[in-house]
Design an enzyme around this catalytic site. Structure first.
Site, short mmCIF file in Angstrom:
data_model
loop_
_atom_site.label_atom_id
_atom_site.label_comp_id
_atom_site.label_asym_id
_atom_site.label_seq_id
_atom_site.Cartn_x
_atom_site.Cartn_y
_atom_site.Cartn_z
N LYS A 1 -7.71 72.75 -3.50
CA LYS A 1 -6.57 73.28 -2.75
C LYS A 1 -7.10 74.09 -1.56
O LYS A 1 -8.01 74.92 -1.74
CB LYS A 1 -5.72 74.18 -3.63
CG LYS A 1 -5.06 73.44 -4.79
CD LYS A 1 -3.90 72.57 -4.32
CE LYS A 1 -3.28 71.80 -5.48
NZ LYS A 1 -2.15 70.97 -5.04
N ASP B 1 -6.34 69.46 -0.21
CA ASP B 1 -4.87 69.45 -0.31
C ASP B 1 -4.31 70.76 0.24
O ASP B 1 -4.59 71.83 -0.28
CB ASP B 1 -4.50 69.31 -1.80
CG ASP B 1 -2.99 69.22 -2.02
OD1 ASP B 1 -2.23 69.32 -1.04
OD2 ASP B 1 -2.59 69.07 -3.20
N GLU C 1 -4.54 66.09 2.05
CA GLU C 1 -3.24 65.84 1.44
C GLU C 1 -2.21 66.83 1.97
O GLU C 1 -2.51 68.02 2.13
CB GLU C 1 -3.39 65.97 -0.08
CG GLU C 1 -2.14 65.71 -0.87
CD GLU C 1 -2.44 65.64 -2.38
OE1 GLU C 1 -3.57 65.24 -2.76
OE2 GLU C 1 -1.55 65.99 -3.17
N GLU D 1 4.17 63.45 -2.53
CA GLU D 1 4.74 64.10 -3.70
C GLU D 1 6.09 64.75 -3.38
O GLU D 1 6.89 64.99 -4.28
CB GLU D 1 3.77 65.12 -4.31
CG GLU D 1 3.61 66.40 -3.54
CD GLU D 1 2.56 67.32 -4.15
OE1 GLU D 1 1.39 66.92 -4.18
OE2 GLU D 1 2.90 68.43 -4.57
N HIS E 1 0.76 61.01 -7.34
CA HIS E 1 0.79 62.44 -7.64
C HIS E 1 1.08 62.60 -9.13
O HIS E 1 1.95 61.92 -9.67
CB HIS E 1 1.90 63.11 -6.83
CG HIS E 1 2.16 64.52 -7.23
ND1 HIS E 1 3.37 64.95 -7.74
CD2 HIS E 1 1.36 65.61 -7.21
CE1 HIS E 1 3.30 66.24 -8.00
NE2 HIS E 1 2.10 66.67 -7.69
#
Lengths: 426, 426
Positions: free
Chosen positions: B210, B238, B264, B293, B343
């Site tokens: 992340k 992401d 992402e 997602e 996802h």
């Protein structure tokens, strides 16, 4: 002396409009015009009124969402909110848990609009707003590739020129409107003729017809209306998302001889590239594409503008996140040189959006070219300060606030399911 | 003998994951992983289980929406539904009144997924489905400019070749997975190192980190992970929608030296044209864009594909309208030659989406190139048939149905707000 918000109430108010096919179109065949109606109250007893429009079933879901947002509003002072309105806007739209069920779309966005409309109403009753203050209400996240904060301020500052003249003009003449009341899809030809005659007598020059369910019917109805209004009045057609992209192009081409100014919502409200393809195909016929009443946020409008996917921007006072987000869209539309022609009708949408379109003319676009605001003559009697239409123009509202306070008696009679009107229908 | 659905129940089930920062990212800083959990029951006592995933507050709104949709389901037989599943899908997504509060997005779309997931679960327990039957579940409205019904059928028929081999292969090897469990934004470097070591020991070769809150932190964390996993394993990053378009390009360029396969959710999930601009700018660096997602329907995915705005399609089993709409997206992705990397994580998303990605490999794409399914090692113990991971692969589920039946004890303990877990936290 600060104004602390100590209470928020929300009620599910519905009008059984489906009984007479008012508001019917190709996708919403039996709408009961409704609102999630919000009242906020300060510790000094001041009230702010807000709402979002719905078409019946599901209003209770929006009410539930407003209740969930309520915790973010109650306990704050108006001063605290407006001193960082951008931050407050983001708090509501980007709560770390609740944003998952949006983000910034659908139920939660409609609920955000209802709550913030009430905050704007409260704020509007207390003071004036200068350009810098207005800009500070806008969340520029995700739109800086199309419009920066500096560009937005620049637009507002430039529009200060001639402002007073435009104010005076609006007070005298009002803002041009068009009517959708004559030609709902469920109306008979006879009713349509009669309403059209009445409207012409009342000075209306711009008319919208619902289409999209049956091509033969559409041809007959468009031909009938064009005949009645003559070649110089304006006709618009509205398919309410009924078609696929290719189908839209074929169908509208068949209606081109009736010279519609625009085709509204030809396909999915999410289909930016589809609208761009339709725009391109219809341009040679002199027909523009209008959309926006179900365009859920500034990011979507940004792309519609970037892709030349619409020629008329139809903002909605309740679909977007209140004034904050409508400001962003008005400013982007100005930058991209696309006229704004708001969506209205429903319950209270005319009352709300008249403020936005007057602001657009007076403080942003300074133009009336190809611009007009939708009007539907319906349910205004339930508001304390209903819109005033004179000679097919919206006359500027004079009462303070955002004009969506409803009559308490109307709210109680129409509350769903316990109000008298609904009890009788059960 | 028909199976008539006579009852639908929905419960608000939440796990207090925010207490330990599981699932934290740049935009969702304190998620409590939750579900709206649906059980439908037939007159013969059969049950179907469905859910949609949420991250805490607002789950009650989704529950309210499921209750509103319930009237469209209860009273129908399973046979009636699946004999015209496209029509039933449209009934739920296009109800003349409720579609206003979507359409096909946000709360109402999540609720639709929960309900239809339960219907698919019930259906899956009773019979096999051939290509033609599957096609009849898809609503092609608004996507025929990208994929027609004939093209879709053609894809499925072609993929019959080699099908049994792929089934055997999956039963033996499983479907490749990647892990997101090592590097949530809220984790310390020490925890990150430890989890990464464990994961490498368990055979994981693909890792997601992340990013997006602080560039310096991101550089440190990406460098650390790349060092630990070596040059040949795969790293993905992401940002969970944290950036504007220009910002995304600048930021990711700074992280390019750590060779991420994809970035992402660099920006708003609604920004198709923004993702296209980012894709174009990052292509020379060998970094793809992944998103989906929070992509709410087939119309949005269609445009992402048309605009070359993503290089990895991240379907979600609960954001889209159940299997019906996921089928449409899988088929479009195949036509546009873009790999699908679902996802998952949350609560039950792995359990659900494994079915979709196995279907994609066996019956649509017939390829594993650049494909893998997300895995998060979290909350599986609450399901009757939890996913089985072997050597970083999803092993095909063997129990009938859609794998999202929860343990009744887990549901009761975690029901919000009355369950024991939540009572203790109050």
């Amino acid at each position: 002396m600060t104004k602390k918000i100590i209470k928020l109430t929300v009620r599910d108010v519905r009008f059984p409009t489906s009984l007479e096919q008012h508001g019917s179109d190709a996708m919403h065949t039996d709408p009961d015009y409704s609102v999630a109606y919000v009242v906020i109250e300060t510790d000094q007893g001041m009230q702010g009124y807000g709402l979002t429009f719905t078409v019946g079933r599901g209003t209770e879901i929006v009410v539930c969402a407003v209740e969930a947002l309520s915790a973010l509003v109650v306990g704050k002072s108006l001063e605290e909110i407006v001193s960082d309105f951008r931050g407050f806007y983001r708090l509501l739209t980007s709560d770390g848990q609740m944003r998952w069920i949006g983000p910034e779309k659908g139920v939660i966005q409609l609920a955000t609009a209802a709550v913030l409309n009430a905050v704007w109403d409260l704020w509007a009753r207390s003071e004036g707003k200068d350009p810098r203050k207005l800009i500070s209400c806008i969340d520029f996240r995700y739109i800086t590739d199309a419009l920066t904060e500096e560009e937005a301020l620049d637009i507002l500052v430039k529009a200060q020129t001639g402002k007073q003249q435009r104010v005076d003009q609006m007070l005298k003449e009002g803002y041009p409107a068009y009517t959708t009341s004559c030609a709902w899809l469920g109306y008979s030809d006879q009713l349509l003729k009669q309403l059209c005659t009445d409207a012409l007598n009342d000075g209306w020059t711009k008319f919208k017809v619902k289409v999209g369910a049956d091509l033969k019917d559409d041809i007959r109805r468009c031909s009938l209306i064009r005949q009645m209004i003559g070649p110089h009045n304006t006709l618009m057609i509205d398919a309410n998302q009924r078609w696929d992209v290719g189908e839209a192009i074929t169908w509208v081409t068949r209606l081109a001889e009736y010279k519609p100014l625009w085709i509204e919502e030809p396909t999915s409200p999410d289909d930016i590239l589809g609208h761009a393809a339709i725009s391109k195909a219809l341009a040679p016929l002199g027909i523009g594409v209008a959309t926006g009443e179900q365009c859920h946020n500034r990011v979507m409008f940004k792309q519609f503008l970037q892709a030349s996917a619409l020629q008329f921007v139809q903002i909605d006072s309740c679909r977007l996140g209140s004034v904050n987000e409508n400001l962003a869209v008005l400013l982007m539309a100005h930058k991209f040189k696309v006229p704004v022609c708001p969506h209205a009708g429903g319950v209270g949408l005319c009352e709300l959006v008249q403020h936005l379109i007057l602001f657009d003319y007076i403080s942003v676009s300074a133009s009336l070219d190809n611009r007009m605001c939708e009007f539907v003559d319906h349910l205004h009697q339930h508001f304390r300060s209903p819109v005033v239409i004179q000679n097919a123009h919206y006359m500027p509202p004079k009462d303070p606030g955002y004009s969506c306070e409803m009559l308490e008696s109307s709210v109680q009679t129409h509350q769903y399911p316990q109000g008298q009107v609904w009890k009788k229908l059960q």
